[in-house]
Scaffold this motif. Structure first.
Motif, PDB file in Angstrom:
ATOM      1  N   ASN A   1       5.520   4.748 -17.344  1.00 13.77           N
ATOM      2  CA  ASN A   1       7.361   5.787 -17.748  1.00 13.77           C
ATOM      3  C   ASN A   1       8.252   4.547 -16.622  1.00 13.77           C
ATOM      4  OD1 ASN A   1       6.609   8.030 -19.536  1.00 13.77           O
ATOM      5  ND2 ASN A   1       6.045   9.014 -17.791  1.00 13.77           N
ATOM      6  N   VAL A   2       7.672   4.304 -16.189  1.00 15.47           N
ATOM      7  CA  VAL A   2       8.498   3.714 -14.268  1.00 15.47           C
ATOM      8  C   VAL A   2       8.687   2.398 -15.038  1.00 15.47           C
ATOM      9  CG1 VAL A   2       8.477   2.147 -12.497  1.00 15.47           C
ATOM     10  CG2 VAL A   2       7.420   4.351 -12.403  1.00 15.47           C
ATOM     11  N   LEU A   3       7.968   1.739 -16.124  1.00 17.41           N
ATOM     12  CA  LEU A   3       7.995  -0.041 -16.058  1.00 17.41           C
ATOM     13  C   LEU A   3       8.674  -0.074 -17.370  1.00 17.41           C
ATOM     14  CD1 LEU A   3       4.452  -1.273 -16.220  1.00 17.41           C
ATOM     15  CD2 LEU A   3       6.146  -2.240 -14.710  1.00 17.41           C
ATOM     16  N   VAL A  45       0.854  -1.257   0.207  1.00 13.50           N
ATOM     17  CA  VAL A  45       0.160  -0.208   0.093  1.00 13.50           C
ATOM     18  C   VAL A  45       0.689   1.546   0.132  1.00 13.50           C
ATOM     19  CG1 VAL A  45      -1.679   1.278   1.553  1.00 13.50           C
ATOM     20  CG2 VAL A  45      -1.416  -1.197   1.168  1.00 13.50           C
ATOM     21  N   SER A  46       0.355   2.039  -0.813  1.00  5.24           N
ATOM     22  CA  SER A  46       1.301   3.220  -1.182  1.00  5.24           C
ATOM     23  C   SER A  46       0.556   4.056  -1.137  1.00  5.24           C
ATOM     24  CB  SER A  46       1.622   3.657  -2.506  1.00  5.24           C
ATOM     25  OG  SER A  46       2.547   2.350  -2.696  1.00  5.24           O
ATOM     26  N   ARG A  52       6.722   3.051  -5.079  1.00  8.26           N
ATOM     27  CA  ARG A  52       7.090   1.116  -4.560  1.00  8.26           C
ATOM     28  C   ARG A  52       7.439   0.425  -5.825  1.00  8.26           C
ATOM     29  NH1 ARG A  52       4.960  -1.730  -0.511  1.00  8.26           N
ATOM     30  NH2 ARG A  52       5.030  -0.154   0.829  1.00  8.26           N
ATOM     31  N   LEU A  53       6.842   0.657  -7.356  1.00 13.38           N
ATOM     32  CA  LEU A  53       8.150  -0.337  -8.216  1.00 13.38           C
ATOM     33  C   LEU A  53       9.119  -0.078  -8.208  1.00 13.38           C
ATOM     34  CD1 LEU A  53       4.403   0.016 -10.510  1.00 13.38           C
ATOM     35  CD2 LEU A  53       4.988  -1.785  -9.497  1.00 13.38           C
ATOM     36  N   ARG A  54       9.372   1.380  -9.091  1.00 10.69           N
ATOM     37  CA  ARG A  54      10.745   1.482  -8.541  1.00 10.69           C
ATOM     38  C   ARG A  54      11.746   1.144  -7.784  1.00 10.69           C
ATOM     39  NH1 ARG A  54      12.791   4.122 -12.354  1.00 10.69           N
ATOM     40  NH2 ARG A  54      10.708   5.628 -13.156  1.00 10.69           N
TER      41      ARG A  54
END
Length: 145
Positions: free
Chosen positions: A111-113, A59-60, A75-77
């Motif tokens: 963008n992160v992916l 959870v963010s 969180r993904l990064r």
């Protein structure tokens, strides 16, 4: 807040029902973003599924009552190795669903992916891989707005 969770909540309910019938399902990594604890929809059910091993809940909170803010893409990064393993072709490869706002969440997650999938910072490579994952049905966007 939390409208992006609605389609995914039904998916988790189905997997829970399958597990109760003895059918094995892999773990679901759920990155969920909301403003604060008040906006944390279905908190008790999601935490129950987390405790039972149905999902790994991350959870963010973008506007927490205390502490620093975090968005899903942060969180993904931070968990890039796990995300890349999920997006890879190995035994832990899986599917990646993005549910939420097209103008904010989906744009930032894309963008992160793309960045994570790039090689040596080559954005073209990263976004090409992301497009291939979408074409193969392994990255799915259910977004609006």
């Amino acid at each position: 807040g939390g409208t992006g969770l609605a389609p995914f909540f039904g998916f988790l309910q189905e997997r829970d029902a399958l597990r109760k019938q003895g059918i094995h399902t892999g773990i679901v990594h759920l990155y969920f973003g909301c403003r604060n604890e008040v906006d944390f929809l279905h908190k008790s059910q999601l935490e129950k599924w987390h405790e039972e091993g149905l999902c790994s809940l991350k959870v963010s909170l973008s506007r927490p009552d205390s502490g620093s803010k975090e968005y899903v893409y942060h969180r993904l990064r931070a968990e890039s190795a796990s995300v890349l393993e999920l997006l890879g072709d190995g035994p832990n490869g899986g599917y990646f669903y993005v549910c939420g706002s097209a103008s904010t969440l989906a744009k930032d997650v894309t963008n992160v992916l793309g960045d994570l999938l790039s090689e040596s910072g080559d954005a073209v490579v990263g976004f090409t891989k992301l497009n291939e994952l979408q074409d193969s049905g392994r990255v799915i966007f259910d977004v609006w707005g």
